[in-house]
Motif scaffolding. Structure first.
Motif, PDB file in Angstrom:
ATOM      1  N   LEU A 116       0.828  -1.199   0.000  1.00  0.00           N
ATOM      2  CA  LEU A 116       0.000   0.000   0.000  1.00  0.00           C
ATOM      3  C   LEU A 116       0.862   1.248   0.000  1.00  0.00           C
ATOM      4  CD1 LEU A 116      -2.800   1.288   0.322  1.00  0.00           C
ATOM      5  CD2 LEU A 116      -2.561   1.021   2.783  1.00  0.00           C
ATOM      6  N   THR A 123      -8.247   4.783   3.727  1.00  0.00           N
ATOM      7  CA  THR A 123      -7.899   5.836   2.769  1.00  0.00           C
ATOM      8  C   THR A 123      -8.978   6.913   2.698  1.00  0.00           C
ATOM      9  OG1 THR A 123      -8.967   4.829   0.829  1.00  0.00           O
ATOM     10  CG2 THR A 123      -6.710   4.096   1.364  1.00  0.00           C
ATOM     11  N   LEU A 150       0.672   4.328  -2.734  1.00  0.00           N
ATOM     12  CA  LEU A 150       0.272   5.657  -2.312  1.00  0.00           C
ATOM     13  C   LEU A 150       1.311   6.709  -2.654  1.00  0.00           C
ATOM     14  CD1 LEU A 150      -1.426   4.934   1.125  1.00  0.00           C
ATOM     15  CD2 LEU A 150      -2.500   5.458  -1.057  1.00  0.00           C
ATOM     16  N   SER A 184      -8.146  -1.708   5.076  1.00  0.00           N
ATOM     17  CA  SER A 184      -7.069  -0.918   4.483  1.00  0.00           C
ATOM     18  C   SER A 184      -7.626   0.152   3.555  1.00  0.00           C
ATOM     19  CB  SER A 184      -6.101  -1.824   3.713  1.00  0.00           C
ATOM     20  OG  SER A 184      -5.427  -2.709   4.570  1.00  0.00           O
ATOM     21  N   LEU A 185      -8.566  -0.233   2.706  1.00  0.00           N
ATOM     22  CA  LEU A 185      -9.160   0.739   1.785  1.00  0.00           C
ATOM     23  C   LEU A 185     -10.064   1.715   2.518  1.00  0.00           C
ATOM     24  CD1 LEU A 185      -9.934  -1.651  -1.202  1.00  0.00           C
ATOM     25  CD2 LEU A 185      -8.055  -0.010  -1.006  1.00  0.00           C
ATOM     26  N   ALA A 202     -11.508   6.732   0.804  1.00  0.00           N
ATOM     27  CA  ALA A 202     -11.992   6.818  -0.570  1.00  0.00           C
ATOM     28  C   ALA A 202     -13.293   6.055  -0.805  1.00  0.00           C
ATOM     29  CB  ALA A 202     -10.929   6.296  -1.531  1.00  0.00           C
ATOM     30  N   LEU A 235      -5.963   1.252  -5.559  1.00  0.00           N
ATOM     31  CA  LEU A 235      -5.206   2.221  -4.765  1.00  0.00           C
ATOM     32  C   LEU A 235      -4.848   3.455  -5.586  1.00  0.00           C
ATOM     33  CD1 LEU A 235      -2.938  -0.243  -2.765  1.00  0.00           C
ATOM     34  CD2 LEU A 235      -4.840   1.111  -1.878  1.00  0.00           C
ATOM     35  N   THR A 280      -7.904   5.534  -5.680  1.00  0.00           N
ATOM     36  CA  THR A 280      -8.194   6.242  -4.435  1.00  0.00           C
ATOM     37  C   THR A 280      -7.318   7.467  -4.253  1.00  0.00           C
ATOM     38  OG1 THR A 280      -6.651   4.928  -3.085  1.00  0.00           O
ATOM     39  CG2 THR A 280      -8.904   4.093  -3.310  1.00  0.00           C
ATOM     40  N   THR A 281      -6.101   7.445  -4.778  1.00  0.00           N
ATOM     41  CA  THR A 281      -5.226   8.613  -4.640  1.00  0.00           C
ATOM     42  C   THR A 281      -5.515   9.668  -5.693  1.00  0.00           C
ATOM     43  OG1 THR A 281      -3.494   7.556  -5.988  1.00  0.00           O
ATOM     44  CG2 THR A 281      -3.359   7.263  -3.607  1.00  0.00           C
ATOM     45  N   PRO A 283      -5.961  -1.030   9.469  1.00  0.00           N
ATOM     46  CA  PRO A 283      -5.594  -0.223   8.302  1.00  0.00           C
ATOM     47  C   PRO A 283      -4.417  -0.762   7.509  1.00  0.00           C
ATOM     48  CG  PRO A 283      -6.091   1.196  10.153  1.00  0.00           C
ATOM     49  CD  PRO A 283      -6.090  -0.205  10.688  1.00  0.00           C
ATOM     50  N   ASP A 284      -3.510  -1.478   8.168  1.00  0.00           N
ATOM     51  CA  ASP A 284      -2.320  -1.982   7.483  1.00  0.00           C
ATOM     52  C   ASP A 284      -2.485  -3.429   7.035  1.00  0.00           C
ATOM     53  OD1 ASP A 284      -0.965   0.439   7.828  1.00  0.00           O
ATOM     54  OD2 ASP A 284      -0.219  -0.151   9.794  1.00  0.00           O
TER      55      ASP A 284
END
Length: 433
Positions: A12, A109, A16, A105-106, A111, A84, A87-88, A388-389
């Protein structure tokens, strides 16, 4: 992820770091208010097979709502990275499939559109879904980041003929029994068990299940990684030891990463297989349902609670990106895809288990294979850590186990020290907070 859906292995953090102008698809910004873009994961035997399954259903949705859906089927090897990047950049589809293990995890973000009480009510409410499937939709205490679409669980597939020839009349229920049976079934070019040892995804799934059976977790109650604790070390050592110490899996299994273990089982080169909803894949190799049976994965004798965990709660979730220009239409699409009739059609086509409880009453899900896997999912499956990780955990621990598999195949069986060292190295690479 059924019939092994290979997850992306890029971390991730690396993704990112991509420029915010990168685009995971970009169609979302270009579609009108009466249109949606949908990224589906590869659930079938090929991308074309997925299109054949999904396009009639999307047409059905268009006929009901007037909303046209542009479909893109994304291979699992690309899916996480594509998501990912979307999402950024803020550009991507309106609706997308995500591996359920990526939910937290997602979610972190920001998002994904949260399924708060109002959004969840549009799908019919939480009570429609299996609790084990809902548990893999995001972090505890937060609104779900997605809703369940397809569910799977691991089972132990065993070859009836090969078991009979070896004088074994039932599947093993403990790991000690599995190893003993594996030795009796290993002869010549045939091995007792086939493993997908070169796949970090498969490796981390089994490491997680075995750790739960040891009473251990890869994260503590605060979300801090505890990869190299005694329970996780013992779990990984047992799993890798099936190849490196017990020698009931072929050394070449350490390189398997593209369903080769399923092929070996289907063609009689291995007598047992640990897999998610493998029936459709086995059929594609000419294996008939009467040629095999399915049982829960082994567990410690007399185990209860977490120690009786027989599978991670596998599956696919359906999410909506916040950047969608048609949120109302996207929620209508989620409601359609999780409707009872549609759940029956889709899960029947893919050989998976409907996470919607009412859909499970259809006779299509009453086969011995799916009944066994449904029981596992309902009674003894646990979600991977909803932290999250999580995606980094999957990549790093899965790669550590893959490395240990490679060493075992080269004649270096796992020890407490070698396993602990690999897991400690993986933990050191986790993002600092």
């Amino acid at each position: 992820m059924p019939a092994r859906r290979t997850a992306a292995v890029t971390s991730l953090a690396a993704v990112l770091a991509l420029a915010a102008t990168a685009c995971g698809g970009g169609e979302g910004a270009d579609t009108g208010p009466a249109a949606l873009t949908y990224w589906a994961s590869n659930q079938g035997t090929s991308l074309d097979n997925d299109r054949q399954v999904l396009e009639p259903e999307l047409k059905r949705f268009e006929q009901q709502t007037g909303i046209k859906v542009k479909l893109e089927v994304v291979p699992w090897s690309d899916l996480l990275n594509r998501i990912l990047t979307a999402t950024t950049s803020g550009q991507g589809p309106d609706v997308l499939n995500i591996g359920n293990t990526w939910s937290a995890s997602l979610q972190a973000t920001g998002a994904l559109l949260p399924f708060d009480a109002a959004a969840m009510e549009k799908t019919g409410g939480k009570d429609r879904f299996l609790p084990s499937a809902l548990a893999s939709t995001g972090a505890a205490g937060k609104d779900p980041a997605a809703v369940p679409l397809y569910s799977m669980a691991y089972g132990l597939y065993w070859n009836r003929k090969l078991f009979a020839e070896a004088g074994i009349d039932h599947p093993p229920t403990t790991w000690e029994d599995l190893i003993a049976d594996g030795h009796r079934l290993t002869a010549g070019d045939r091995y007792g068990l086939a493993l997908e040892g070169g796949s970090p995804t498969e490796d981390v799934h089994h490491a997680f299940t075995l750790a739960k059976q040891q009473g251990a977790d890869f994260f503590d109650a605060t979300g801090k990684p505890t990869f190299d604790g005694p329970g996780t070390v013992a779990a990984v050592k047992r799993y890798v030891g099936l190849l490196g110490t017990d020698r009931i899996a072929a050394p070449g299994n350490a390189e398997y990463a593209n369903n080769q273990s399923v092929t070996d089982f289907a063609t009689g080169k291995a007598a047992m297989l640990m897999w998610q909803s493998a029936g459709a894949n086995l059929a594609s190799h000419g294996m008939k349902p009467e040629d095999y049976a399915v049982a829960p994965l082994p567990a410690p004798a007399g185990a209860t609670g977490d120690r009786a965990t027989a599978s991670m709660a596998a599956g696919i979730n359906l999410a909506v990106l916040r950047s969608s220009h048609n949120t109302d239409g996207a929620l209508k699409f989620v409601t359609f895809m999780t409707g009872t009739d549609e759940q029956i059609r889709l899960n029947r086509a893919y050989g998976s288990i409907p996470p919607v409880k009412d859909a499970q009453n259809d006779p299509a899900f009453a086969t011995p294979e799916l009944k066994t896997l449904s029981d596992v999912l309902r009674t003894s499956a646990a979600p991977l850590p909803q932290v999250p990780d999580e995606s980094q955990f999957e990549t790093l621990v899965g790669t550590a186990v893959k490395n240990l598999m490679g060493a075992a195949a080269a004649g270096k069986p796992p020890t407490d020290d070698t396993v602990r060292a690999e897991l400690a190295k993986a933990q050191q690479q986790m993002p600092a907070h």
